[in-house]
Design an enzyme around this catalytic site. Structure first.
Site, PDB file in Angstrom:
ATOM      1  N   ASP A   1       0.842  -1.200   0.000  1.00 37.55           N
ATOM      2  CA  ASP A   1       0.000   0.000   0.000  1.00 37.55           C
ATOM      3  C   ASP A   1       0.877   1.251   0.000  1.00 37.55           C
ATOM      4  O   ASP A   1       0.375   2.363  -0.112  1.00 37.55           O
ATOM      5  CB  ASP A   1      -0.921   0.007   1.224  1.00 37.55           C
ATOM      6  CG  ASP A   1      -1.898   1.184   1.221  1.00 37.55           C
ATOM      7  OD1 ASP A   1      -2.469   1.467   0.138  1.00 37.55           O
ATOM      8  OD2 ASP A   1      -2.078   1.821   2.270  1.00 37.55           O
TER       9      ASP A   1
ATOM     10  N   HIS B   1      -1.583   3.949  -1.348  1.00 43.99           N
ATOM     11  CA  HIS B   1      -1.505   4.488   0.017  1.00 43.99           C
ATOM     12  C   HIS B   1      -2.893   4.891   0.532  1.00 43.99           C
ATOM     13  O   HIS B   1      -3.142   6.063   0.836  1.00 43.99           O
ATOM     14  CB  HIS B   1      -0.535   5.683   0.073  1.00 43.99           C
ATOM     15  CG  HIS B   1      -0.008   5.954   1.457  1.00 43.99           C
ATOM     16  ND1 HIS B   1       1.245   6.488   1.695  1.00 43.99           N
ATOM     17  CD2 HIS B   1      -0.562   5.762   2.681  1.00 43.99           C
ATOM     18  CE1 HIS B   1       1.429   6.614   2.995  1.00 43.99           C
ATOM     19  NE2 HIS B   1       0.348   6.184   3.616  1.00 43.99           N
TER      20      HIS B   1
HETATM   21  C1  DGY Z   1      -0.203   7.727   8.288  1.00 42.40           C
HETATM   22  O1  DGY Z   1      -1.102   8.211   8.991  1.00 42.40           O
HETATM   23  O2  DGY Z   1       0.971   7.740   8.634  1.00 42.40           O
HETATM   24  C2  DGY Z   1      -0.608   7.092   7.006  1.00 42.40           C
HETATM   25  O3  DGY Z   1       0.432   6.780   6.187  1.00 42.40           O
HETATM   26  C3  DGY Z   1      -1.689   7.874   6.315  1.00 42.40           C
HETATM   27  O4  DGY Z   1      -2.839   7.505   7.004  1.00 42.40           O
END
Ligand code: DGY
Length: 333
Positions: free
Chosen positions: A274, A298
């Site tokens: 992801d 992501h």
């Molecule tokens: C985070 O919060 O670090 C994620 O990668 C995005 O939700």
């Protein structure tokens, strides 16, 4: 109190975020708000200009918060609040040196990210993307006993690298699928009660054992100098040839060239990602040529209410930092 004569805190929000967060900042009446109200990241040069004189910065994981930016902001900057749980984009040594508080959003995205992790694991193991593609491209012939098969989840061993909030939540979601063993690696061995948050109880093992004995390996560690590139040739070479590797943490923990080789040569069976380096991953990237690799853009925390909870927690972190109070969720130094 005469609000008009009181200096408001200069604040920049670097992207369009859920409106509830903007409402919190406006309602506080303490912010002089500069809002980069756009779906696209603020260009670096624009960011460097706009941070000058700020008291508080509300940012995302797309903004690199380093010494250059902090110098451009000036010594009055009190708080950096990121709308993310990960804060590898924030240089903690630099903020610490300057006495700047750093807020992040742990907890509120644990469910969403763990659920997406399971979805990605299943999509990879059961070849969902590839299979759905075959329906559309005419590759679906007749029912065939050996077609579109993948490794079995029930009765498997799942190895969790980083047994924190999200790692534990992933194990809890996978348990009902009949996983026989949960192995985990973490900087610290967790307490017996934490290990028992999942059934069967999670076993603390060294990294080698986890790689060697797991059918599924899932990464839930923060990106730090210690974890950068840890999933490399050496790691993949220890994994089973039917192993499925899943990463919903940060792309930087994986050596993508090594992953490509491992998939290509059958050293491991499949991978679900992801997160990548860079993001977005170029459409001609070799990993995208492999059916055994499922890549998502992501979206771990991409649920309406989750994003709203992240945004509002980040707003509360920002306001607390501006007021000189302790933050609801302060990054670890
Ligand atoms: C985070 O919060 O670090 C994620 O990668 C995005 O939700």
């Amino acid at each position: 109190r005469n609000m008009a004569s009181q200096r408001k805190h200069k604040v920049l929000v670097t992207r369009t975020v859920p409106q509830a967060a903007i409402e919190i900042l406006k309602t506080s009446q303490s912010c002089d708000l500069d809002y980069w109200d756009s779906e696209d990241p603020i260009p670096r040069d624009e960011l460097l200009k706009r941070v000058a004189g700020l008291d508080g910065l509300y940012c995302l994981l797309t903004e690199k918060i380093d010494s250059e930016l902090l110098d451009a902001a000036g010594s009055q900057l009190k708080v950096v609040s990121t709308m993310s749980v990960g804060y590898d984009h924030v240089s903690i040594p630099e903020t610490t040196k300057r006495g700047i508080a750093v807020g992040h959003t742990p907890g509120v995205l644990t469910d969403a990210t763990a659920t997406l992790t399971v979805a990605l694991l299943l999509a990879t193991q059961r070849r969902l993307i590839e299979a759905a593609g075959e329906v559309k491209n005419g590759g679906w012939g007749t029912w065939k006993p050996l077609w579109m098969c993948g490794p079995t989840l029930s009765g498997s061993t799942v190895g969790i690298v980083g047994f924190g909030r999200i790692g534990i939540a992933v194990a809890q979601r996978l348990a009902p699928f009949g996983v026989t063993r949960f192995l985990y690696c973490d900087v610290h061995k967790k307490s017996e009660s934490q290990e028992k948050l999942v059934s069967p109880k999670a076993e603390h093992v060294d990294m080698d054992t986890l790689f060697k004995e797991s059918d599924f390996v899932t990464a839930h560690t923060a990106l730090t100098p210690e974890t950068a590139g840890m999933f490399n040739k050496d790691a993949f070479s220890k994994m089973k040839s039917n192993a499925v590797f899943v990463n919903t943490s940060r792309g930087g923990v994986v050596n993508q060239d090594d992953l490509y080789e491992a998939l290509k040569t059958g050293q491991i069976w499949g991978a679900g990602l992801d997160v990548t380096v860079p993001e977005p991953l170029p459409t001609n990237h070799p990993l995208l040529s492999l059916n055994s690799c499922v890549v998502l853009p992501h979206i771990g925390s991409a649920e309406d209410s989750t994003r709203e909870a992240m945004a509002t927690l980040a707003a509360r972190n920002l306001l607390a930092g501006l007021a000189g109070e302790s933050l609801p969720a302060q990054a670890k130094l």
